[in-house]
Design an enzyme around this catalytic site. Structure first.
Site, PDB file in Angstrom:
ATOM      1  CG  ASP A  43      -0.284  -0.461   2.509  1.00 20.98           C
ATOM      2  OD1 ASP A  43       0.966  -0.496   2.547  1.00 20.98           O
ATOM      3  OD2 ASP A  43      -0.988  -0.759   3.481  1.00 20.98           O
ATOM      4  CG  HIS A  79      -5.967  -1.959   8.699  1.00 21.70           C
ATOM      5  ND1 HIS A  79      -6.075  -0.809   9.443  1.00 21.70           N
ATOM      6  CD2 HIS A  79      -4.641  -2.118   8.484  1.00 21.70           C
ATOM      7  CE1 HIS A  79      -4.867  -0.305   9.672  1.00 21.70           C
ATOM      8  NE2 HIS A  79      -3.970  -1.085   9.098  1.00 21.70           N
ATOM      9  CG  ASP A 104      -8.905  -0.820  11.812  1.00 19.89           C
ATOM     10  OD1 ASP A 104      -8.000  -1.579  11.395  1.00 19.89           O
ATOM     11  OD2 ASP A 104      -9.220   0.236  11.232  1.00 19.89           O
TER      12      ASP A 104
HETATM   13  C1  GLP Z   1      -0.526  -0.024   8.742  1.00 18.81           C
HETATM   14  C2  GLP Z   1      -0.204  -0.715   7.392  1.00 18.81           C
HETATM   15  C3  GLP Z   1      -0.429  -2.192   7.495  1.00 18.81           C
HETATM   16  C4  GLP Z   1       0.122  -2.667   8.813  1.00 18.81           C
HETATM   17  C5  GLP Z   1      -0.759  -2.160   9.923  1.00 18.81           C
HETATM   18  C6  GLP Z   1      -0.187  -2.393  11.295  1.00 18.81           C
HETATM   19  O1  GLP Z   1      -1.352   1.047   8.658  1.00 18.81           O
HETATM   20  N1  GLP Z   1      -0.866  -0.199   6.246  1.00 18.81           N
HETATM   21  O2  GLP Z   1       0.183  -2.864   6.401  1.00 18.81           O
HETATM   22  O3  GLP Z   1       0.116  -4.062   8.881  1.00 18.81           O
HETATM   23  O4  GLP Z   1      -1.154  -0.839   9.701  1.00 18.81           O
HETATM   24  O5  GLP Z   1       0.877  -1.548  11.568  1.00 18.81           O
HETATM   25  P1  GLP Z   1       1.986  -1.871  12.634  1.00 18.81           P
HETATM   26  O6  GLP Z   1       2.749  -3.046  12.119  1.00 18.81           O
HETATM   27  O7  GLP Z   1       2.856  -0.651  12.682  1.00 18.81           O
HETATM   28  O8  GLP Z   1       1.296  -2.150  13.897  1.00 18.81           O
END
Ligand code: GLP
Length: 261
Positions: A67, A138, A136
């Protein structure tokens, strides 16, 4: 779905790095799906270390990040272009042409998304997709409500995600872009092996919903339950809400080490 509970993120990173190195050993031109955020960082560090020791050669792999923020200059340190360059391209000794990327500055974002899909297809699809999970639920930037069949497209970030990611923008939530481009859940699900990692108690609820809750677009990570080869690697704090935690531990303990993940 296989759930592996590890002692620490470092141990989990070793396990995931083993799987990547095994893949690259048998298929030097393997295609890796690259996640950003804090979660995959120990994996990238472990891979860089193994490369430094001469144990693995990444010179023929391809990489496709998940992304990108919309409208964020690729020179901004929080852009995923910059993060992937600093954490993957440079440490693994890759050339720029080996790693694609979603263009958050494209004049025509929809065309950029369609083009990204065809680049992934032309590369033969993703062999191993690294994933983190948002608090959340995602994956990529597929926020709750994302169709489980969705393709690469523009999405609007939730307030929760912008709060979570403010730490990459000097703590300023307002500086976090409101929109992004992300591979869809359907796109991600076409990878041949999905490896989702989660570290820390802050992910426990999302992880339990992902692994043991009903499959729903409200928790896009539940799409992993429909995948034929999905591995979830978690540390104990992130695993604490799993109902079948002890079962997963006993399954993994009795698994022959040569099988890997
Ligand atoms: C972000 C990214 C995701 C990631 C998630 C968790 O916003 N777009 O690909 O897996 O949120 O982030 P983190 O690994 O910093 O907890």
């Amino acid at each position: 779905m296989e759930i592996v509970i590890v002692e620490s993120p470092a141990k989990g990173a070793e396990l995931v790095a083993d799987a990547i190195c095994r893949l690259v050993g048998t298929k030097p031109e393997a295609v890796l799906g690259l996640a950003t955020g804090s979660t995959p960082e120990p994996v990238y560090q472990e891979l860089a270390e193994r490369r430094r020791r001469g144990e693995v050669d990444f010179s023929s792999i391809r990489g496709f990040p998940l992304d990108e923020y919309l409208g964020l200059d690729p020179g901004h340190p929080a852009s995923y272009h910059a993060v992937i360059r600093d954490q993957v391209v440079l440490p693994l000794g890759l050339s720029d042409h080996q790693v694609a990327g979603l263009d958050g500055m494209a004049d025509d974002s929809e065309a950029a998304c369609a083009d990204y899909e065809s680049q992934i297809r032309q590369a033969g699809g993703v062999d191993l997709q690294l994933l983190g999970i948002g608090s959340d639920g995602h994956i990529g930037f597929n926020e709750p409500g994302s169709s489980l069949g969705s393709r690469t497209r523009i999405k609007t970030l939730t307030a929760q995600t912008r709060r979570d990611n403010a730490r990459f923008f000097g703590g300023d939530e307002e500086a976090v872009p409101r929109h992004c481009l992300t591979q869809g859940v359907g796109t991600i699900s076409e990878a041949r092996h999905l490896v989702l990692m989660a570290w820390g108690a802050g992910k426990a609820e999302a992880l339990a919903a992902c692994a043991e809750g009903p499959v729903t677009a409200m928790v896009p990570a539940t799409a992993l339950q429909l995948h034929r080869h999905a591995t979830v690697v978690v540390d104990r704090p992130a695993a604490k809400r799993l109902r079948l935690r002890e079962y997963y531990e006993s399954v993994y303990e009795s698994k022959p080490a040569w099988q890997g993940i």
